[in-house]
Design a protein around this motif. Sequence first.
Motif, PDB file in Angstrom:
ATOM      1  N   UNK A 171       0.328  -1.193  -0.431  1.00 46.63           N
ATOM      2  CA  UNK A 171      -0.084  -0.020   0.165  1.00 46.63           C
ATOM      3  C   UNK A 171       1.119   1.518   0.232  1.00 46.63           C
ATOM      4  N   UNK A 172       1.983   1.409   0.638  1.00 44.65           N
ATOM      5  CA  UNK A 172       2.895   2.247   1.384  1.00 44.65           C
ATOM      6  C   UNK A 172       4.265   1.971   0.761  1.00 44.65           C
ATOM      7  N   UNK A 173       4.274   2.233  -0.810  1.00 47.23           N
ATOM      8  CA  UNK A 173       6.149   1.407  -0.834  1.00 47.23           C
ATOM      9  C   UNK A 173       7.062   2.222  -0.862  1.00 47.23           C
ATOM     10  N   UNK A 174       8.128   1.338  -0.260  1.00 51.99           N
ATOM     11  CA  UNK A 174       9.300   2.022   0.750  1.00 51.99           C
ATOM     12  C   UNK A 174       8.765   3.103   1.641  1.00 51.99           C
ATOM     13  N   UNK A 175       8.202   3.117   2.459  1.00 48.05           N
ATOM     14  CA  UNK A 175       7.557   3.723   3.825  1.00 48.05           C
ATOM     15  C   UNK A 175       8.544   3.216   4.613  1.00 48.05           C
ATOM     16  N   UNK A 176       9.581   4.289   5.234  1.00 49.56           N
ATOM     17  CA  UNK A 176      10.835   3.648   5.828  1.00 49.56           C
ATOM     18  C   UNK A 176       9.976   3.329   7.649  1.00 49.56           C
ATOM     19  N   UNK A 198      17.589  -4.276   5.563  1.00 52.17           N
ATOM     20  CA  UNK A 198      16.128  -3.220   5.545  1.00 52.17           C
ATOM     21  C   UNK A 198      16.175  -2.011   5.438  1.00 52.17           C
ATOM     22  N   UNK A 199      16.971  -1.996   7.299  1.00 54.90           N
ATOM     23  CA  UNK A 199      17.740  -0.636   7.896  1.00 54.90           C
ATOM     24  C   UNK A 199      18.156  -0.181   7.165  1.00 54.90           C
ATOM     25  N   UNK A 200      18.883  -0.335   6.276  1.00 53.55           N
ATOM     26  CA  UNK A 200      19.573   0.497   4.973  1.00 53.55           C
ATOM     27  C   UNK A 200      18.749   1.669   3.963  1.00 53.55           C
ATOM     28  N   UNK A 201      18.028   0.200   3.697  1.00 54.35           N
ATOM     29  CA  UNK A 201      17.070   0.529   2.308  1.00 54.35           C
ATOM     30  C   UNK A 201      15.859   1.936   3.229  1.00 54.35           C
ATOM     31  N   UNK A 202      15.222   1.653   4.647  1.00 55.10           N
ATOM     32  CA  UNK A 202      14.822   2.062   5.495  1.00 55.10           C
ATOM     33  C   UNK A 202      15.087   3.873   5.562  1.00 55.10           C
ATOM     34  N   UNK A 203      16.328   3.913   5.998  1.00 58.33           N
ATOM     35  CA  UNK A 203      17.658   5.030   6.660  1.00 58.33           C
ATOM     36  C   UNK A 203      17.667   6.260   4.848  1.00 58.33           C
ATOM     37  N   UNK A 204      17.310   5.609   3.905  1.00 58.89           N
ATOM     38  CA  UNK A 204      17.742   6.175   2.525  1.00 58.89           C
ATOM     39  C   UNK A 204      16.444   6.832   1.417  1.00 58.89           C
ATOM     40  N   UNK A 205      15.394   6.411   2.504  1.00 59.53           N
ATOM     41  CA  UNK A 205      14.213   7.160   2.091  1.00 59.53           C
ATOM     42  C   UNK A 205      14.118   8.731   2.766  1.00 59.53           C
TER      43      UNK A 205
END
Length: 275
Positions: A171-176, A198-205
Motif C-alpha cells: 500500500x505504501x511502498x518504501x515507507x521507512x 532493510x534498515x539501510x533501505x529505510x534510512x535512505x528514504x
Amino acid sequence: MPASLTTTFTNRILQGAAASLLVLALAGCSTTKDRMTTGSVPKLTKPVEEMDATELRSATDRLGQAYEKNPRDPVTGVSYANLLRMNGRDTQALAVMQQVAIANPGDRNVLAAYGKAQAAAGQFQQALDTIGRAQTPDRPDWKLISAQGAILDQMGRASDARQRYRDALDIQPNEPSILSNLGMSYVLTGDLRTAETYLRSAASQPTADSRVRQNLALVVGLQGRFPEAEQIARRELSPQQADANVAYLRGMLSQPNSWQKLAAKDKAPSDTNTN
C-alpha cells in the motif's frame, strides 16, 4: 521489530533513556507530536522526541490536568496516554484509553491508540482485535497493518509479522517506518545481516526520521562495527542528545548475554528466503 523491543531501543537511544516502550507504528492516529498542535491540549515547548525525563514528566502532568477536566475528549486522552507510555506508566495509559474508547466507540484514531496501549501492557491478542476493528476493508490503513505486524512480532510470530509488513509496503511502498519495523523483526530472530539491509533501505528514504537511523546504528553496532554505529547515532542530533544516544548504545552492546547471542546466531546461515 516487535513493539516492545523497538521502542525501548529507539526511544531510549533518542532520548538518552528517558523513554520506555518501543515504537509501534500504530495506526490511523497521528503522533503525540502532531496532536500537540490542536487547541484542546496544552502546547509543548519542544517535540516529545527531544525531551529529557524531567520534561516528559512535566508535560505528562500538564496533559493529565487537561484530561481530568475533559476525560471524554479523544485528542487529549490519546495524547495523555502516549506520554504516560513514554514515562513507562503502561497500566495507567491503558486505563485512560479504555475510558476514552468507551466514550468514543466509533473513533478510528481512538481505537488505534487503544490497541497501542493494550500492546504496551502485554495484551497482544486484545490489541490485534482492537486494531482490527479500527481497520476498514475498503480503505485499508497501512499504519494499522504495520502495527499489527509489530504486535505479532511481540507474540513471537515472526513470519506472520513480516507478511503484514509486506502487505503494508504494498500500500505504501518504501515507507521507512515499515521497512524499519521489518528490519527490526529480523533482529529478533538473530538475522542481523538481513536486518541491516532493510534498515539501510529505510534510512535512505527521504522521509526517514532519526528513529530509523538509531535502529540502523544499533544493528551495525551489534555486528561489531561500533565506530560506524556511533557515526550513525550522532547524525542530526544535538551534542547532548548524541552523547546520550552513544552512551546508551554502548551500554546495550556491552551486555554479555542477549546481544552476544544475537551476534553469534547471525554467524549461522541466513533464512531470509523462508520468511
